[in-house]
Design a protein around this motif. Structure first.
Motif, short mmCIF file in Angstrom:
data_model
loop_
_atom_site.label_atom_id
_atom_site.label_comp_id
_atom_site.label_asym_id
_atom_site.label_seq_id
_atom_site.Cartn_x
_atom_site.Cartn_y
_atom_site.Cartn_z
N HIS A 187 0.84 -1.20 0.00
CA HIS A 187 0.00 0.00 0.00
C HIS A 187 0.88 1.25 0.00
CE1 HIS A 187 -2.78 -3.03 1.92
NE2 HIS A 187 -3.45 -2.65 0.86
N CYS A 188 1.93 1.20 0.77
CA CYS A 188 2.83 2.36 0.84
C CYS A 188 3.55 2.57 -0.50
CB CYS A 188 3.85 2.19 1.96
SG CYS A 188 3.12 2.28 3.61
N LEU A 189 3.95 1.46 -1.14
CA LEU A 189 4.62 1.59 -2.44
C LEU A 189 3.66 2.18 -3.48
CD1 LEU A 189 6.66 -1.74 -2.48
CD2 LEU A 189 7.60 0.59 -2.39
N GLN A 190 2.41 1.74 -3.44
CA GLN A 190 1.42 2.29 -4.37
C GLN A 190 1.17 3.76 -4.08
OE1 GLN A 190 -1.54 -1.14 -4.01
NE2 GLN A 190 -2.43 0.13 -5.63
N ALA A 191 1.09 4.08 -2.82
CA ALA A 191 0.89 5.49 -2.44
C ALA A 191 2.06 6.33 -2.92
CB ALA A 191 0.73 5.61 -0.92
N ALA A 192 3.25 5.78 -2.84
CA ALA A 192 4.44 6.51 -3.29
C ALA A 192 4.35 6.82 -4.78
CB ALA A 192 5.70 5.71 -2.97
N VAL A 193 3.81 5.88 -5.55
CA VAL A 193 3.64 6.10 -6.99
C VAL A 193 2.65 7.25 -7.22
CG1 VAL A 193 2.75 5.08 -9.13
CG2 VAL A 193 4.22 3.73 -7.62
N GLU A 194 1.55 7.22 -6.46
CA GLU A 194 0.55 8.30 -6.60
C GLU A 194 1.14 9.65 -6.17
OE1 GLU A 194 -2.40 7.86 -8.02
OE2 GLU A 194 -1.71 5.80 -8.32
N LEU A 195 1.90 9.60 -5.09
CA LEU A 195 2.48 10.84 -4.57
C LEU A 195 3.49 11.44 -5.54
CD1 LEU A 195 2.86 9.75 -0.85
CD2 LEU A 195 1.55 11.74 -1.65
N GLU A 196 4.21 10.56 -6.23
CA GLU A 196 5.21 11.06 -7.18
C GLU A 196 4.53 11.92 -8.25
OE1 GLU A 196 7.71 8.03 -8.83
OE2 GLU A 196 9.34 9.49 -9.02
N LYS A 197 3.32 11.48 -8.65
CA LYS A 197 2.57 12.25 -9.63
C LYS A 197 2.23 13.63 -9.09
CE LYS A 197 0.34 8.03 -11.30
NZ LYS A 197 -0.88 7.23 -11.09
N LEU A 198 2.16 13.73 -7.78
CA LEU A 198 1.83 15.01 -7.14
C LEU A 198 3.09 15.75 -6.69
CD1 LEU A 198 -1.10 13.59 -4.99
CD2 LEU A 198 -1.32 14.92 -7.09
N GLY A 199 4.22 15.21 -7.08
CA GLY A 199 5.46 15.90 -6.77
C GLY A 199 6.05 15.60 -5.40
N VAL A 200 5.53 14.56 -4.77
CA VAL A 200 6.07 14.19 -3.45
C VAL A 200 6.83 12.87 -3.59
CG1 VAL A 200 5.50 13.57 -1.08
CG2 VAL A 200 4.21 15.36 -2.25
N ASN A 201 8.06 12.87 -3.11
CA ASN A 201 8.93 11.72 -3.30
C ASN A 201 9.04 10.94 -1.98
OD1 ASN A 201 10.75 9.97 -4.32
ND2 ASN A 201 12.33 11.50 -4.79
N ALA A 202 8.34 9.83 -1.90
CA ALA A 202 8.26 9.10 -0.63
C ALA A 202 9.24 7.93 -0.57
CB ALA A 202 6.84 8.59 -0.42
N GLU A 203 9.81 7.75 0.61
CA GLU A 203 10.66 6.58 0.88
C GLU A 203 9.80 5.55 1.62
OE1 GLU A 203 14.74 7.02 1.17
OE2 GLU A 203 14.90 6.20 3.20
N VAL A 204 10.06 4.27 1.34
CA VAL A 204 9.29 3.22 2.01
C VAL A 204 10.27 2.27 2.70
CG1 VAL A 204 7.66 1.31 1.77
CG2 VAL A 204 7.39 3.37 0.35
N ILE A 205 10.13 2.17 4.02
CA ILE A 205 10.96 1.24 4.79
C ILE A 205 10.11 0.07 5.25
CG2 ILE A 205 12.29 0.92 6.93
CD1 ILE A 205 13.20 3.79 6.69
#
Lengths: 337, 377
Positions: free
Chosen positions: A227-245
Motif C-alpha cells: 500500500h505504501c509503495l502504491q501510495a508513493a507512486v501516486e504521490l510522485e505524480k503530485l510531486g512528493v517523493n516518498a521513501e518506504v521502509i
C-alpha cells in the motif's frame, strides 16, 4: 557428438513456496527440528505450507496435533527444553490467542527465569492479515501483544525472498519467535521472484528500504508495504517523493535505518494494519519522537486500522483498514505542515 | 493395568484401588522402606523450619506449606529413575531436593537439586539455580531434568508431554511425573495436554494432589466428579486413586502408572487424596477459622503420613517398638515441632543448606535486565 544437458530454467517462486522451501531445507539441515500444528501432516497444512513435509520426514518429526493451540505451543516448549528446535504452526494467527498463556508466560520467559540455562528455539508461525474478507477471526494482526511480551522475536516478511530468509533466520536464532506470514501474499503472482539457489538466512533485526525518496518516509511491514509503495507512486505524480521502509522484524527493531531515513526526509508516517491504540506504528512514532525529534519537520503520523475488529462485508473492511487513499492524504498533510 | 496399546479402553477403565497381586511396594527392601520414612521427616522438617524462619522475619517470599502432603511427594518420587523428569508446583518445594536423593543425600551425581540450591532460592540469593529471578518454587533444572514451575496451574503438563516426546525421539525411556492440585484440573490446558499425551501415548504421569482446598474454594466447586481420577475415562487412560496419607499406597499407584508409561502404553492420572494442613500460603492464616471449619481441619490433619508410615514399618518388623518411640514429629505444627522430633541427620542436612543460602549474596542489580534473549553466539 555432444551430450546436451538440459537445465530446468529457473522459475519465480511465490511466498508460500518460499516458506515451504525454508522448511524443507531446515528439516534437512537440522535433524533436531520438529514441526507441529493442526492438519500440517496428512493434509499438508490448511494453506499448503507444509505440503509433502510429513511424507519426507515422517510423522514423528511432522506432527498432526489435536486442536489445541495451547498444547501446540506448550509441547513445543517441552521439546525445546529437551533440546529440540520447533516450528509450531497456528492455522490462522487469530487462533494464537488460545495459546497465549503458553507463549507469554511459559515460552517467552523461559530463558530469562532460568538465567540463561534454557534456550527456546521455537518459531510459532501462521497466516495473518486482513484485506481478504476473512472477517473478525481470520484477519487479525495481533503482533502488538507479543511485542509487549519481553523475550519474543517478532517477524513479518513481505516478499518471498524475505519469507524464506527470515524463516530460516528465525529457526536459527535460538530465541522464541512469533512469525507473521501474510496470507494474502501467499500466492500473489505479482510478487513472485527468483530465489537464490544457495542457502541463505536473513538475520533478525535488519530493515530494508523498499523505495528511496527524499520528502517523506513510510515505515511499515507486511501487506502495508505494498500500500505504501502504491501510495508513493501516486504521490510522485503530485510531486512528493516518498521513501518506504519495510522493517521486516519488529523485535528487535532496526532503528538506525529508520532514523537515517528521517534525517533525510524529515517526515514520518508509520503504518500498520493492526488497531491504532498501542499498535506498533505508535512504537515507531515514539522512538522517532524520542531519539530523532530534531529531524522532524512535521508531527509524526500513524495510519492504522481504526480501533475496531476487522469486519466482513467489503465496504466495512476497507473502511477500517489503511488504504492507498488514506496514505496519500496523510502524506500530503504531512509535507504541507 | 493389563490393557494393551491400541485397544479401546473398557467403559470402566478407571481403576480405583486396583493394583497387581505383587504390589510395587513388595519389591522394596527394608532399607528402602526406612529411607522413605526418613525422607518424610526431611520433607516435614524443611516445611516446619521454613515456617519458623519466616515467622522470625528471615524470609521475604510467600511459603506454600506441604505439611501433611509429604506422603504424596515422597511416594511419587521414590521409584523414579535418575533420568526421569518431574514437574513440581508451588506446594511441592521439597520435590526439588527429593528427586533422586536415595540413601546418600550428598551424592555428587544426583539428578536433583541440592539442598543448598533450594535454600538459596528460598532466601532469594544468587546461589539459586534461577539466580533468584522468580520466586519460591519457580525453579528447575534442565540438566537435572526438573521442569521449571510457574504460577500457571497445569501449564507445565504440555511441557512435560513435549519433553518426554523429545526424549523418545532421542531413544530414551524417561517418564515425566507432573504434580498438580485438584483446582488445576478445572483449567483447559489440563485436559488439552492429557488429551495430546493420550493420543500419542506419551509417558506422562499426572499426579493430582487433591488436598480438598484450592486457596479458598473446596474441591466440589472445582471438580464435578467425586474422584478427580474419573476424568481419565474421557481420555481412555487409567485413573488411579491413592490414599495420599499413606506413602506406600502412593508409591504403589504412582509406580504402577510409571511402569505403564515407560512400557509405551501412555499417560495416567493418579489422584492422591490428602488434606492441606495450613492456609493456601502463609499470608492466608486459616487458623482464624475463616473459611474452613476447625473440625474439618483437625480431621484432615489427623491422619499424619509420618504416623501412618511408622505403623506400616512397625507391622512389617522393619523397626521395633523402641525405635517407633523416637522422633515424634507427627501431628505437630511449626510452633510445636522441635529439632529433636526429627532424626539428627535431617536437621544437619537442612542446616547446611541454610548456611549456604545465608552466605550466598543477593544477585547484582543489573542482572534484572539480563537474559531476556539468548546472547548471540
Amino acid at each position: 557428438m555432444s551430450l546436451v544437458v538440459e537445465h530446468a530454467a529457473p522459475v519465480k517462486k511465490n511466498y508460500v513456496t518460499a516458506l515451504k522451501e525454508a522448511l524443507f531445507e531446515e528439516m534437512e539441515r537440522n535433524p533436531n527440528l520438529i514441526c507441529q500444528g493442526e492438519d500440517i501432516g496428512i493434509l499438508g497444512g490448511a494453506f499448503g505450507v507444509t505440503e509433502g513435509l510429513q511424507a519426507r520426514y515422517g510423522a514423528s518429526r511432522v506432527v498432526d496435533m489435536p486442536i489445541s493451540e495451547a498444547c501446540i505451543v506448550g509441547s513445543a516448549v517441552g521439546l525445546a527444553l529437551g533440546g529440540k528446535t520447533v516450528m509450531a504452526e497456528m492455522q490462522f494467527i487469530d487462533f494464537i490467542s488460545c495459546g497465549f498463556d503458553q507463549i507469554v508466560n511459559m515460552m517467552a520467559t523461559y530463558h530469562y527465569r532460568t538465567a540463561g540455562e534454557v534456550n527456546m528455539p521455537v518459531v510459532v508461525r501462521g497466516p495473518a492479515g486482513a484485506y481478504g474478507g476473512g472477517a473478525l477471526y481470520h484477519s487479525q494482526m495481533n503482533e502488538a501483544w507479543f511485542c509487549n511480551s519481553p523475550g519474543l522475536r517478532v517477524v513479518c516478511p513481505s516478499t518471498p525472498y524475505d519469507a524464506k530468509g527470515l524463516l530460516k533466520g528465525a529457526l536459527r536464532d535460538g530465541n522464541p519467535c512469533i512469525f507473521f506470514e501474510i496470507k494474502e501474499l501467499y500466492r500473489k503472482r505479482e510478487i513472485a521472484e527468483f530465489l537464490p539457489e544457495e542457502d541463505y538466512a536473513i538475520p533478525l533485526g535488519k530493515a530494508i528500504v523498499r523505495r528511496e525518496g527524499s520528502d517523506l518516509t513510510f515505515v511499515t511491514y507486511g501487506q502495508n508495504v505494498y500500500h505504501c509503495l502504491q501510495a508513493a507512486v501516486e504521490l510522485e505524480k503530485l510531486g512528493v517523493n516518498a521513501e518506504v521502509i519495510d522493517i521486516r522484524t519488529l523485535v528487535p527493531l532496526d532503528e538506525d535505518t529508520i532514523f537515517t531515513s528521517i534525517a533525510k526526509t524529515n517526515h514520518l508516517i508509520a503504518v500498520n494494519e493492526a488497531p491504532m491504540t498501542c499498535g506498533f506504528a505508535g512504537e515507531i512514532v515514539a522512538r522517532v519522537s524520542e531519539k530523532a525529534f530534531e529531524y522532524l519537520d512535521a508531527p509524526p503520523m500513524r495510519i492504522t486500522r481504526l480501533d475496531t475488529p476487522v469486519p466482513w462485508a467489503k465496504p466495512l473492511e476497507l473502511h477500517v483498514l489503511p488504504s492507498v487513499e488514506k496514505l496519500v492524504n496523510a502524506a500530503l498533510k504531512s509535507v504541507k505542515f | 493395568m493389563s490393557r494393551t496399546s491400541g485397544t479401546a479402553p473398557a467403559a470402566n477403565a478407571t481403576q480405583k484401588g486396583d493394583t497387581p497381586s505383587i504390589r510395587p511396594r513388595d519389591l522394596l527392601s527394608k532399607e528402602d522402606c526406612l529411607e522413605i520414612f526418613r525422607q518424610l521427616y526431611l520433607a516435614r522438617y524443611f516445611d516446619v523450619r521454613l515456617i519458623k524462619e519466616k515467622r522470625l522475619g528471615h524470609l521475604t517470599g510467600t511459603l506454600y506449606s506441604s505439611h501433611n502432603q509429604e506422603g504424596v511427594l515422597v511416594g511419587s518420587l521414590y521409584g523414579l529413575k535418575p533420568n526421569d523428569w518431574i514437574s513440581p508446583i508451588h506446594r511441592d518445594m521439597p520435590a526439588f531436593f527429593l528427586k533422586d536423593i536415595k540413601f546418600d543425600w550428598r551424592r555428587a551425581d544426583r539428578m536433583g537439586l541440592s539442598i543448598e540450591e533450594v535454600c538459596a532460592q528460598v532466601w532469594g540469593r544468587v546461589g539459586s539455580p534461577g539466580r533468584a529471578r522468580d520466586n519460591w518454587s519457580h525453579i528447575g533444572s534442565r540438566s537435572k531434568r526438573i521442569i521449571h514451575s510457574t504460577s500457571m496451574l497445569a501449564g507445565t503438563i504440555p511441557v512435560a508431554a513435549g519433553v518426554v516426546y523429545a526424549d523418545r525421539l532421542d531413544g530414551g525411556d524417561a517418564v515425566c511425573v507432573t504434580f498438580n492440585g485438584e483446582g488445576s484440573t478445572a483449567q483447559g490446558i489440563f485436559h488439552e495436554a492429557i488429551n495430546y499425551a493420550a493420543v500419542h501415548k506419551l509417558p506422562v504421569v499426572t499426579v493430582v494432589e487433591n488436598n480438598q482446598w484450592a486457596y479458598g474454594t473446596p474441591a466440589e466447586l472445582e471438580c464435578p466428579t467425586t474422584d478427580v481420577a474419573d476424568r481419565a475415562r474421557g481420555f481412555g487412560i487409567p485413573g488411579l486413586v491413592a490414599d495420599g496419607q499413606d506413602v506406600f499406597d502412593v508409591y504403589d499407584k504412582v509406580m504402577t502408572a510409571i511402569n505403564y508409561a515407560r512400557s509405551g502404553r501412555g499417560p495416567s492420572i493418579v489422584e492422591c487424596k490428602t488434606f492441606r494442613a495450613y492456609g493456601h500460603g502463609d499470608h492466608d492464616d486459616d487458623r482464624a477459622n475463616k473459611y474452613r471449619p476447625k473440625e474439618d481441619v483437625e480431621k484432615g490433619r489427623a491422619r499424619d503420613p509420618i504416623a501412618i508410615c511408622r505403623a506400616t514399618l512397625l507391622a512389617l518388623g522393619h523397626i521395633d517398638a523402641a525405635h517407633a518411640e523416637t522422633f515424634r514429629a507427627e501431628g505437630k505444627n511449626a510452633s510445636e515441632a522441635k529439632n529433636d522430633d526429627f532424626p539428627p541427620e535431617v536437621v544437619t542436612f537442612l542446616n547446611e543448606g541454610i548456611e549456604f543460602a545465608l552466605q550466598s549474596s543477593l544477585p547484582p542489580a543489573d542482572e534484572g535486565a539480563k537474559w531476556v534473549f539468548r546472547e548471540a553466539k
